[in-house]
Each structure stands twice: as structure tokens, then as C-alpha cells.
Design a protein around this motif. Structure first.
Motif, PDB file in Angstrom:
ATOM      1  N   ARG A  19       0.840  -1.198   0.000  1.00  0.00           N
ATOM      2  CA  ARG A  19       0.000   0.000   0.000  1.00  0.00           C
ATOM      3  C   ARG A  19       0.876   1.248   0.000  1.00  0.00           C
ATOM      4  O   ARG A  19       1.986   1.245   0.541  1.00  0.00           O
ATOM      5  N   SER A  65      -5.533   7.148   2.770  1.00  0.00           N
ATOM      6  CA  SER A  65      -5.538   5.712   3.105  1.00  0.00           C
ATOM      7  C   SER A  65      -6.926   5.126   2.926  1.00  0.00           C
ATOM      8  O   SER A  65      -7.084   4.013   2.398  1.00  0.00           O
ATOM      9  N   GLU A  68      -7.660   4.830  -0.661  1.00  0.00           N
ATOM     10  CA  GLU A  68      -6.862   3.735  -1.210  1.00  0.00           C
ATOM     11  C   GLU A  68      -7.500   2.386  -0.924  1.00  0.00           C
ATOM     12  O   GLU A  68      -7.568   1.517  -1.796  1.00  0.00           O
ATOM     13  N   ILE A  69      -7.997   2.207   0.293  1.00  0.00           N
ATOM     14  CA  ILE A  69      -8.639   0.947   0.684  1.00  0.00           C
ATOM     15  C   ILE A  69      -9.909   0.726  -0.127  1.00  0.00           C
ATOM     16  O   ILE A  69     -10.157  -0.372  -0.643  1.00  0.00           O
ATOM     17  N   ASP A  72      -9.124   0.254  -4.060  1.00  0.00           N
ATOM     18  CA  ASP A  72      -8.477  -0.997  -4.440  1.00  0.00           C
ATOM     19  C   ASP A  72      -9.471  -2.140  -4.575  1.00  0.00           C
ATOM     20  O   ASP A  72      -9.146  -3.182  -5.153  1.00  0.00           O
ATOM     21  N   ARG A  78      -8.225  -0.015  -9.575  1.00  0.00           N
ATOM     22  CA  ARG A  78      -6.969  -0.735  -9.382  1.00  0.00           C
ATOM     23  C   ARG A  78      -6.141  -0.755 -10.666  1.00  0.00           C
ATOM     24  O   ARG A  78      -4.932  -0.569 -10.630  1.00  0.00           O
ATOM     25  N   GLU A  85       1.393   3.248  -9.043  1.00  0.00           N
ATOM     26  CA  GLU A  85       1.721   2.783  -7.694  1.00  0.00           C
ATOM     27  C   GLU A  85       3.163   2.308  -7.590  1.00  0.00           C
ATOM     28  O   GLU A  85       3.795   2.452  -6.542  1.00  0.00           O
ATOM     29  N   LYS A  89       4.899   4.227  -4.371  1.00  0.00           N
ATOM     30  CA  LYS A  89       5.234   3.499  -3.142  1.00  0.00           C
ATOM     31  C   LYS A  89       6.673   3.733  -2.685  1.00  0.00           C
ATOM     32  O   LYS A  89       6.907   3.984  -1.502  1.00  0.00           O
ATOM     33  N   SER A 161      -7.420  -8.006  -1.978  1.00  0.00           N
ATOM     34  CA  SER A 161      -7.299  -6.625  -1.504  1.00  0.00           C
ATOM     35  C   SER A 161      -7.490  -6.530   0.008  1.00  0.00           C
ATOM     36  O   SER A 161      -6.715  -5.877   0.706  1.00  0.00           O
ATOM     37  N   GLU A 164      -4.506  -7.916   1.739  1.00  0.00           N
ATOM     38  CA  GLU A 164      -3.375  -6.987   1.755  1.00  0.00           C
ATOM     39  C   GLU A 164      -3.562  -5.903   2.812  1.00  0.00           C
ATOM     40  O   GLU A 164      -2.609  -5.534   3.515  1.00  0.00           O
ATOM     41  N   ASP A 165      -4.790  -5.385   2.938  1.00  0.00           N
ATOM     42  CA  ASP A 165      -5.064  -4.399   3.983  1.00  0.00           C
ATOM     43  C   ASP A 165      -4.750  -4.981   5.360  1.00  0.00           C
ATOM     44  O   ASP A 165      -4.135  -4.322   6.209  1.00  0.00           O
TER      45      ASP A 165
END
Length: 398
Positions: A19, A65, A68-69, A72, A78, A85, A89, A161, A164-165
Motif C-alpha cells: 500500500r 488511506s 486507497e482501501i 483498491d 486498481r 503505484e 510506493k 485486496s 493486503e489491507d
């Protein structure tokens, strides 16, 4: 530079490869308010005049954030930011990790030089390059998953996704409590992903079939050789995830239509890179929707529609589960083949409208699934079919 600082910088590498803003927000919040983290009450917070501890910076990172959550979870968003990204990053990693260096450490580093290079910048440079490499690895892995489930019919993209979070949040807490363990765990995960990728490539290569005439390797579901166009004698069926099935093709025309529904060339079976309905395969030069023609493709989808709609009526008598299963089956076999040929972004409002309809029909399907499921499938099928036909018509007239 303390051992803890080195571990913190190295340990944050995998977090930023997953992320861009979430690990930055967690880091900034921790450095500003360490007392809110269990066991970190004795850690001194950053000075109030520090840039990263400013309230507006925390709110900005928190808002980014959250976006982004949410973003995604959408395939369109995405794909839109996938390439950007890879560069965002490493930049985020570099800027945030500079905040790990306190004033005392900075004074020491000013006096210690390794061959005229500041050791901090050496570490951050290596870390930034590592984030860039891991972000590229993650992008390729996500692309691999999208090839399997391009329209997220099986929710592979959303599950990945959310995973990953969770890994970012879990990894951050693991980092501040047991940094060395966190580095070891993520190194093992990265090694496992690299192993899976190489194993998949080897498996795909082994599945290829040699042309009896020119000895060129072809995909197992290729109808003709990609090189000499010689007809393949053993053609395997293709599964719903694009995998090779053991069963051999009995009806070539039906198989070619099935390849088109996966947005694959009906001749060599390779994945079509463009979402335009009228194009040529870059591997063998076959004109898409020429043979089989467009009308045969739509007729094939119509036949599937009648069968699945009738099936959903009977399945709808099972409360909730019947509606959900019907929706997933229709999504894979009816809607996805049309969506694959509609350029991303051109169907944004259609998808919003469909999400709203899905929610309404799901509520209705809790008690009246035998009515809600067929009605839901019929309405969605009409919308995507109309969108697909409009796309093909606009291409022809232009």
C-alpha cells in the motif's frame, strides 16, 4: 543509527510494497501518538513542530488511506493506478522513513561517513529500490490473478485486496513489537510468491502442445498452430478460470465461441490484450469476430441465458443462497463475456446502476428468490448485451 531504526526501515519495506498511504498513515500516527499503541507508552512522540506530526498531515494521510482501501476493491480503479503505484510506493517509503531518525542520530550520522556517503542514505536508497522491486512483483502477481478472474466474478480481487489491507495493519503492529520476526515472516512470504510464479510458468510451458507440422509450441486449447496455421489434432477444453481441462474438444465451433467468451483468440487461444470487440490477434493475426462471426457469439450467449434463467428460477426456492449462486453463475457465463469487450471506464455508470439493482434484488431474493433471481439475471443481461452491441456498432460506424 540504532539497530531498532535499521529494523524499522527494513521492516517497513514490504508494507509500502503493498500500500502507498496506509503504512504512511500508521507510521505518522505512531510517531505522533505512541501512547495509543499497547506497550509503547514509554516511547517519546515527535516534537509538535515536526512536519509529519501536524494534524493536517495526519488527516490527509488518513483520508488518502481510506480512499486507497476503497478504491483498491474496484477493478477499474486498481487498473487505473496500477502502474503509477510502482513509483508512488518507493517515494512514500523514502519520505516517511526519514521521520524515524531522531535529532541525536542525525548528529551522529553527520560525523560518520562511509566513503563520503551517509549510511542513512545508503540504507534508504537500498530500501527504496527494494520497495520498487517488490511493488513490481506485487503488480505482476495481481495481473496474474486478474488473468484468472478478470472481472472478479469469484471475488479473488476483493479477497486479495482485503488480505493486503490486513497484512499491512498486522505487519505494522508486528514491526513495532517484534521487528526481526516481522522481517523474517515477510521474507518467507516474498520467497513463496516468487516460487509460485516460477512454478506456474513451468507448468504453463509443460502444458503447451507441439505442432505436428512445424514443431511450434502452442497453448493446449489452440485450434490452429500460431505459426503455420496447421490444425491441431489434440485440442483441450478451457475451464472457467482459463485453465486447461483434461477433456478434449468434440465441437470445434463451440470451442471457438468459448474462447471468445474468455476474450481469447478463437484460433491460437492466446489472451487478447485489447478490450476492443474488433481487433486482430497479435500472435497469429486472426480477425476477432470474423470466424465465428459476431451474430453467432450473441446467439451462443442467448442460449446460455435461457438455460441459466430457467435454472435460477428453481434454484431461487433456496433462500438467499439460491439467489447468490444464480448471480455468480450468471456473472461468469452471461455478463462477463460481454464485459470483456467493453473498454474500462466506458461502463462506469452502468456498473453503479447494476450495483444498486443487485442490492435491491438481493433484498427481494431473501424471501422471493425464485422471482428475484430470474428477473435480476434478465435485467443485467439486457443491460450488458445492449452495451456490447452499442460498442460493436460504434466501432463499425467509426
Amino acid at each position: 543509527m540504532s539497530v531498532a531504526q535499521i529494523i524499522a526501515i527494513i521492516g517497513s519495506i514490504p508494507l509500502f510494497s503493498l500500500r502507498t498511504f496506509l503504512p504512511a498513515f500508521l507510521t505518522a500516527f505512531f510517531l505522533s501518538y505512541p501512547e495509543y499503541f499497547p506497550g509503547m507508552g514509554e516511547v517519546s512522540p515527535l516534537p509538535e513542530d515536526a512536519f509529519i506530526s501536524q494534524d493536517w498531515v495526519l488527516f490527509l494521510l488518513g483520508g488518502l488511506s481510506l480512499l486507497e482501501i476503497i478504491g483498491d476493491k474496484s477493478t477499474e480503479v486498481r487498473n487505473l493506478i496500477k502502474e503509477a503505484e510502482t513509483y508512488m510506493k518507493p517515494l512514500s517509503f523514502l519520505l516517511i522513513n526519514l521521520s524515524f531518525i531522531d535529532e541525536a542520530s542525525a548528529n551522529i550520522l553527520e560525523k560518520v561517513q562511509w566513503a563520503a556517503f551517509n549510511p542513512l542514505w545508503i540504507l534508504l536508497t537500498v530500501g527504496t529500490l527494494a520497495v520498487y522491486w517488490l511493488a513490481g512483483l506485487r503488480r505482476d502477481f495481481i495481473s496474474f490473478l486478474e488473468d484468472i478472474d478478470e472481472d472478479d466474478n469469484l471475488f479473488i480481487g476483493k479477497i486479495t485486496s482485503w488480505l493486503e489491507d490486513s497484512l499491512v495493519v498486522f505487519g505494522f503492529f508486528l514491526l513495532i513489537w517484534t521487528g526481526i520476526l516481522m522481517v523474517i515472516i515477510y521474507a518467507a512470504v516474498i520467497a513463496f510468491l516468487v516460487f509460485l510464479g516460477k512454478r506456474y510458468d513451468k507448468k504453463l510451458e509443460k502444458q503447451k502442445v507441439e505442432c505436428p507440422q512445424c514443431r511450434q509450441s502452442n497453448l493446449p486449447f489452440a485450434v490452429k498452430c500460431v505459426n503455420c496455421k496447421h490444425e491441431m489434432t489434440h485440442v483441450h477444453k478451457i475451464g472457467i478460470l482459463g485453465q486447461r481441462k483434461k477433456a478434449l474438444v468434440q465441437h470445434v465451433k463451440k470451442h471457438r465461441l468459448n474462447l471468445l467468451s474468455h476474450r481469447r483468440c478463437p484460433t491460437c487461444g492466446n489472451k487478447l490484450q485489447s478490450s476492443k470487440p474488433h481487433q486482430q490477434c497479435k500472435e497469429c493475426g486472426t480477425a476477432i469476430f470474423d470466424s465465428p462471426p459476431l451474430k453467432d457469439f450473441i446467439k451462443s450467449q442467448n442460449r446460455k441465458f435461457y438455460k441459466i434463467t430457467i435454472f435460477s428460477f428453481f434454484l431461487g426456492f433456496v433462500p438467499v443462497l439460491g439467489f447468490v449462486v444464480s448471480a455468480v453463475i450468471a456473472n461468469i457465463h452471461l455478463f462477463s463475456p460481454y464485459r470483456k469487450y467493453i473498454p474500462r471506464g466506458s461502463s462506469f455508470f452502468t456498473k453503479l446502476f447494476i450495483k444498486f439493482l443487485t442490492f435491491l434484488f438481493f433484498l427481494l431474493g431473501i424471501a422471493l428468490g425464485f422471482l428475484a433471481a430470474p428477473a435480476y439475471i434478465a435485467l443485467r443481461y439486457y443491460l450488458w448485451k445492449r452495451k456490447f452491441i452499442a460498442q460493436t456498432t460504434s466501432v463499425i460506424t467509426s
